[in-house]
Design a protein around this motif. Structure first.
Motif, mmCIF file in Angstrom:
data_model
loop_
_atom_site.group_PDB
_atom_site.id
_atom_site.type_symbol
_atom_site.label_atom_id
_atom_site.label_comp_id
_atom_site.label_asym_id
_atom_site.label_seq_id
_atom_site.Cartn_x
_atom_site.Cartn_y
_atom_site.Cartn_z
ATOM 1 N N ASP A 44 14.441 -51.514 -62.980
ATOM 2 C CA ASP A 44 15.476 -51.877 -61.942
ATOM 3 C C ASP A 44 16.745 -52.316 -62.607
ATOM 4 O O ASP A 44 17.891 -51.985 -61.982
ATOM 5 C CB ASP A 44 14.752 -52.889 -61.092
ATOM 6 C CG ASP A 44 13.539 -52.430 -60.404
ATOM 7 O OD1 ASP A 44 13.563 -51.292 -59.858
ATOM 8 O OD2 ASP A 44 12.645 -53.289 -60.281
ATOM 9 N N THR A 45 16.694 -53.084 -63.520
ATOM 10 C CA THR A 45 17.808 -53.612 -64.142
ATOM 11 C C THR A 45 18.360 -52.837 -65.374
ATOM 12 O O THR A 45 19.569 -53.184 -65.892
ATOM 13 C CB THR A 45 17.527 -55.161 -64.665
ATOM 14 O OG1 THR A 45 16.702 -55.340 -65.623
ATOM 15 C CG2 THR A 45 16.953 -55.951 -63.539
ATOM 16 N N LEU A 46 17.450 -52.092 -66.003
ATOM 17 C CA LEU A 46 17.913 -51.167 -67.174
ATOM 18 C C LEU A 46 18.217 -52.331 -68.245
ATOM 19 O O LEU A 46 18.570 -52.025 -69.505
ATOM 20 C CB LEU A 46 19.129 -50.203 -67.019
ATOM 21 C CG LEU A 46 19.034 -49.323 -66.039
ATOM 22 C CD1 LEU A 46 19.955 -48.548 -66.042
ATOM 23 C CD2 LEU A 46 17.794 -48.352 -66.433
ATOM 24 N N ASP A 47 17.466 -53.638 -68.315
ATOM 25 C CA ASP A 47 17.422 -54.504 -69.283
ATOM 26 C C ASP A 47 16.642 -53.788 -70.456
ATOM 27 O O ASP A 47 15.379 -53.403 -70.193
ATOM 28 C CB ASP A 47 16.793 -55.837 -68.905
ATOM 29 C CG ASP A 47 17.925 -56.566 -68.286
ATOM 30 O OD1 ASP A 47 19.133 -56.205 -68.390
ATOM 31 O OD2 ASP A 47 17.458 -57.440 -67.691
ATOM 32 N N ILE A 48 17.058 -54.045 -71.737
ATOM 33 C CA ILE A 48 16.123 -53.231 -72.992
ATOM 34 C C ILE A 48 15.441 -54.417 -73.788
ATOM 35 O O ILE A 48 15.900 -55.658 -74.083
ATOM 36 C CB ILE A 48 16.984 -52.655 -73.932
ATOM 37 C CG1 ILE A 48 17.600 -51.450 -72.783
ATOM 38 C CG2 ILE A 48 16.152 -51.952 -74.993
ATOM 39 C CD1 ILE A 48 18.640 -50.615 -73.689
ATOM 40 N N GLU A 49 14.126 -54.361 -74.183
ATOM 41 C CA GLU A 49 13.551 -55.484 -75.000
ATOM 42 C C GLU A 49 13.009 -54.468 -76.201
ATOM 43 O O GLU A 49 12.397 -53.309 -75.854
ATOM 44 C CB GLU A 49 12.259 -56.062 -74.137
ATOM 45 C CG GLU A 49 12.745 -57.154 -73.254
ATOM 46 C CD GLU A 49 11.699 -57.919 -72.692
ATOM 47 O OE1 GLU A 49 10.471 -57.989 -73.402
ATOM 48 O OE2 GLU A 49 11.565 -58.194 -71.501
ATOM 49 N N ILE A 50 13.226 -54.873 -77.251
ATOM 50 C CA ILE A 50 12.472 -54.469 -78.593
ATOM 51 C C ILE A 50 11.963 -55.173 -79.410
ATOM 52 O O ILE A 50 12.423 -56.313 -79.672
ATOM 53 C CB ILE A 50 13.685 -53.617 -79.327
ATOM 54 C CG1 ILE A 50 14.463 -52.793 -78.485
ATOM 55 C CG2 ILE A 50 13.270 -53.095 -80.609
ATOM 56 C CD1 ILE A 50 15.680 -52.208 -79.207
ATOM 57 N N ASP A 51 10.566 -54.844 -79.530
ATOM 58 C CA ASP A 51 9.696 -55.647 -80.484
ATOM 59 C C ASP A 51 9.578 -54.734 -81.832
ATOM 60 O O ASP A 51 9.765 -53.341 -81.539
ATOM 61 C CB ASP A 51 8.315 -55.824 -79.971
ATOM 62 C CG ASP A 51 8.315 -56.789 -78.735
ATOM 63 O OD1 ASP A 51 8.880 -57.734 -78.991
ATOM 64 O OD2 ASP A 51 7.424 -56.314 -77.814
#
Length: 62
Positions: free
Chosen positions: A50-57
């Protein structure tokens, strides 16, 4: 569509920026060398649809 996102190296802890291809899916994983210490990191990328927020681990390459 590509965008950039920041992650922290699993080895040295330094921040790095990487390109993320949003069209490749909402969950991705690939290996990228740290821009500071040059050691390989496994990047686990999650993109919010929905927001195109990106999280990277990150994790060590085995």
């Amino acid at each position: 569509m590509q965008t950039t996102a920041e992650y922290y190296c699993a080895f040295c802890g330094e921040p790095s920026t990487t390109f993320v291809d949003i069209s490749a899916g909402t969950e991705q994983s690939y290996i990228e060398d740290c821009q500071v210490c040059c050691r390989p990191n496994v990047l686990y990328v999650r993109i919010d649809e929905d927001t195109l927020d990106i999280e990277i681990d990150t994790d060590y390459q085995e």
